[in-house]
Design a protein around this motif. Sequence first.
Motif, PDB file in Angstrom:
ATOM      1  N   THR A  32       0.822  -1.219   0.000  1.00 44.27           N
ATOM      2  CA  THR A  32       0.000   0.000   0.000  1.00 44.27           C
ATOM      3  C   THR A  32       0.851   1.262   0.000  1.00 44.27           C
ATOM      4  OG1 THR A  32      -1.748  -1.151   1.222  1.00 44.27           O
ATOM      5  CG2 THR A  32      -1.847   1.246   1.195  1.00 44.27           C
ATOM      6  N   LEU A 177      -6.067   7.020   2.335  1.00 45.92           N
ATOM      7  CA  LEU A 177      -6.285   5.903   3.245  1.00 45.92           C
ATOM      8  C   LEU A 177      -7.616   5.207   2.972  1.00 45.92           C
ATOM      9  CD1 LEU A 177      -4.920   7.494   6.548  1.00 45.92           C
ATOM     10  CD2 LEU A 177      -3.774   5.854   5.049  1.00 45.92           C
ATOM     11  N   ALA A 185      -4.631   0.580   6.232  1.00 46.17           N
ATOM     12  CA  ALA A 185      -4.987   1.968   5.910  1.00 46.17           C
ATOM     13  C   ALA A 185      -6.124   2.446   6.803  1.00 46.17           C
ATOM     14  CB  ALA A 185      -5.375   2.088   4.438  1.00 46.17           C
TER      15      ALA A 185
END
Length: 329
Positions: A32, A177, A185
């Motif tokens: 991520t 996020l 996240a």
Amino acid sequence: MKGSPGPPHHPHDKGYRQLLSDKRVFLELLKTFVRETWVEAIDENDLILVNKSYVLQDFSEKEADVVYRLKIKDKSVIFYILLELQSTVDYLIPFRLLLYMVEIWREIYNNTPQNERESKNFRLPPIVPAVLYNGAGPWTAALSFKEMLDSYQDFSGHLLDFHYLLFDVNRYSEEELIKAANVIASIFLLDRRMRSEELVGRLQRLAGVLKRLTPDEFRHFTTWLKNVVKPRMPGDFSAKIDGILDATNPWEVERMIYNLELTLEEMQRQALLKGEMKGRMEGRMEGKMEGKIEVAKNLLQLGIEIDKIAWATGLAPDEIAALKKQLEQ
């Protein structure tokens, strides 16, 4: 060097330790937030959690760590994540990372048979250091080791150096996020600086993401909430939070948020009520004290001795002596 990790010094340590000890979540963290091609090639099945802490005794009260070994064919790479969950930046981070990396290499060297480590083919595994930081202020420590060395510009090419990955929780945008739509996240969004009354609003914005989590991922999320949110709650409400989170499944997220909202509102009402009662009691006490002082002044003006006034009012003799001086001025 420590063996198995001791008790964490901060609620976040326990929360993030448990979270990142799941290799799926750890890989999620890399994929991520790390924009490098080698990340995409990592397979979850090749990751092995190293159940050991390399934080030295000198720093054991400052941080915790998470270590993974990545096995690729006959080679390995080590990921070292330092959890720097303090309110202020520690500018020694590059040096501390170096110490921990050397401890890992030292252990590997000592555990390698002598004939192998003396071979020209012996290689130490690369270590990718990283820092997870959740402080409110910006991260201002050096991002490379050489920046800690005096006059490093004069000796370019001859000095030890490395750059570490930085996961700075408060620097990611809310949009980024929520768009990531995964456990790590979502937790970063909740861990960003906020007032307690903002918790429900952030959970509401995450509701769509949370409903799509698997039961295991959702349990990671609620466990993190317990470890970080509950310690801020009074005992009775801590138990209520436990009950709400334990009884919730991903498809019941709206009900969970609603129940948490009701609990937090009840907690705020009780806190307000206690504050009002405390204010009234303090007001009464202040009124009683003013009354005693007034009586003492009257008795002093009548020429009554200090010891007798102290006995009559409950004030200390030195307090009455101070009042006497005020009257004589």
